[in-house]
Write a protein that holds these residues in place. Sequence first.
Motif, PDB file in Angstrom:
ATOM      1  N   GLU A 121       0.777   0.425 -10.361  1.00 35.22           N
ATOM      2  CA  GLU A 121       0.112   0.493  -9.173  1.00 35.22           C
ATOM      3  C   GLU A 121       1.189   0.212  -8.099  1.00 35.22           C
ATOM      4  O   GLU A 121       1.150   0.818  -6.998  1.00 35.22           O
ATOM      5  N   THR A 122       1.905  -0.749  -8.145  1.00 34.59           N
ATOM      6  CA  THR A 122       3.086  -0.877  -7.125  1.00 34.59           C
ATOM      7  C   THR A 122       3.915   0.496  -6.698  1.00 34.59           C
ATOM      8  O   THR A 122       4.189   0.638  -5.636  1.00 34.59           O
ATOM      9  N   LEU A 123       4.427   1.159  -7.700  1.00 32.21           N
ATOM     10  CA  LEU A 123       5.049   2.138  -7.547  1.00 32.21           C
ATOM     11  C   LEU A 123       4.114   3.195  -6.885  1.00 32.21           C
ATOM     12  O   LEU A 123       4.740   4.077  -6.032  1.00 32.21           O
ATOM     13  N   LEU A 124       3.035   3.647  -7.460  1.00 35.06           N
ATOM     14  CA  LEU A 124       2.178   4.709  -6.602  1.00 35.06           C
ATOM     15  C   LEU A 124       1.778   4.181  -5.290  1.00 35.06           C
ATOM     16  O   LEU A 124       1.569   5.024  -4.418  1.00 35.06           O
ATOM     17  N   ASP A 125       1.620   2.831  -5.050  1.00 34.60           N
ATOM     18  CA  ASP A 125       1.607   2.347  -3.449  1.00 34.60           C
ATOM     19  C   ASP A 125       2.716   2.840  -2.679  1.00 34.60           C
ATOM     20  O   ASP A 125       2.735   3.172  -1.525  1.00 34.60           O
ATOM     21  N   ALA A 126       3.898   2.644  -3.347  1.00 38.00           N
ATOM     22  CA  ALA A 126       5.177   3.007  -2.434  1.00 38.00           C
ATOM     23  C   ALA A 126       5.224   4.498  -2.342  1.00 38.00           C
ATOM     24  O   ALA A 126       5.715   5.054  -1.134  1.00 38.00           O
ATOM     25  N   CYS A 127       4.772   5.260  -3.122  1.00 33.08           N
ATOM     26  CA  CYS A 127       4.732   6.687  -2.886  1.00 33.08           C
ATOM     27  C   CYS A 127       3.821   7.153  -1.883  1.00 33.08           C
ATOM     28  O   CYS A 127       3.730   8.592  -1.518  1.00 33.08           O
TER      29      CYS A 127
ATOM     30  N   ASN B 240       9.070   7.263 -12.701  1.00 28.83           N
ATOM     31  CA  ASN B 240       9.491   8.002 -11.477  1.00 28.83           C
ATOM     32  C   ASN B 240       8.394   8.944 -11.016  1.00 28.83           C
ATOM     33  O   ASN B 240       7.630   9.853 -11.807  1.00 28.83           O
ATOM     34  N   VAL B 241       8.138   9.134  -9.558  1.00 28.74           N
ATOM     35  CA  VAL B 241       7.257   9.814  -9.188  1.00 28.74           C
ATOM     36  C   VAL B 241       7.889  10.443  -7.735  1.00 28.74           C
ATOM     37  O   VAL B 241       8.913   9.944  -7.196  1.00 28.74           O
TER      38      VAL B 241
ATOM     39  N   HIS C  97      11.895  10.625  -3.411  1.00 28.23           N
ATOM     40  CA  HIS C  97      11.397  10.132  -4.920  1.00 28.23           C
ATOM     41  C   HIS C  97      11.180   8.582  -4.894  1.00 28.23           C
ATOM     42  O   HIS C  97      11.794   7.963  -3.997  1.00 28.23           O
ATOM     43  N   PHE C  98      10.275   8.220  -5.632  1.00 28.07           N
ATOM     44  CA  PHE C  98      10.120   6.715  -6.021  1.00 28.07           C
ATOM     45  C   PHE C  98      10.419   6.242  -7.346  1.00 28.07           C
ATOM     46  O   PHE C  98       9.743   6.897  -8.348  1.00 28.07           O
TER      47      PHE C  98
END
Length: 404
Positions: free
Chosen positions: A66-72, A119-120, A154-155
């Motif tokens: 969720e942290t990564l998706l929030d950053a994206c 990676n997203v 990219h994130f």
Amino acid sequence: MFPIFSRSGWLLLALASLCAPAVYGQQQAVLSELPVLPEPSSLSAPAPEVPAIAVSLAVFSTYPSETLLDACGDTETTQDCIEDTITPEAFISALIAKSWFTEIKPFGNDSDYELLIANVAKQDETSTMSRALSEALREELDEELDEELNEEKHFTELTLQWRGIEIDSLVISSQVNSNETATKKAIEPLLSWYKHATENGLFTPEFLYHALNASDYGNHLSVPESLGDFTRLDTQLYPDPFKGSITRYTHPFFEDALVDVTVYPILAKLDTNTPSNQRETASTANTENSARTDAFLHQQLDEDWNKADHVAHARNLTLSQAQPISPFNVVGFANGWRLALKAESAVDDPIFATTYVFTRKDKIVKVATTFPSDFSDNLAHELIAHITVPEESMLMQQVRAMLK
């Protein structure tokens, strides 16, 4: 595609795996003399310059958190953030090319350290416009605008685990050109992560012990600066919290005369008959070692005997016990046990080794010397009377709660 590594493993299973040492990533000590003494190579030799981090690192692809998706910016159930736009293979290739580690093991299962990579990329209007432009229109655009339309955001989330337990995680954003190869796209986030890893010492024992809530030997272990004519050379941590710390003492005139003091946690439930506060007094010393504790101490000496026997056999030496395993009491402080070994050959002088084991709080204190007990008994007395060990750690409380 590399196997997906799940983030949702049970804590109990992860903690249980801590007690099962992995084959790689532990930087086993180099043994120099007959008693099989734990001797980190850095006590006597400088660390190699390359690779910078001497571990075997397993690498996995994982789901975005969720942290990564929030950053994206993907806060809703949409398809705005696309997974694995930089492929796992690209990250693996980049890590291997950089040679930052002793070994990179894609989806390996025998390394202490594991790196999980997710990676997203944001699928925004700019990216859509870039893909929609015809080749004819692109030729009319100036170079600067063309590069801007080809940029991708990219994130990348890099999560470091030790035997399945997370010890660090970092989300990195990077701007890359869509025309670059996948490996080149992977370089920028990896460079940022490697800088983070080295600046924060992610692969050092100090960081590992702190992240796992293991004992703080640096601040809570106290050993004497000298033992008789011996002086303390150094105190170091093993790269494994279940092996603890080692202190080496050397003699000013006899190079082969060594004293090693190892302090490490008891990998068993604590004796309920032993007082929890265990002050080092005569009253607690008498109750310190029950039958179960004595059996555990004997096990430590039996393991040393087996190691020494293996070394003696390899060197064509005849190994014997100069004295049988016997009680060794430091009156008013601790009751322990002593193992005295002797190795002989037809051409060289005998080799002696004496080892003492005690318990302090939830720790084993092992004193290993390279000479007969007639000379080492007094040193063991002095050491055990002046050593202070850390309290039981949160890590060991959790591990022991699982043990039967």
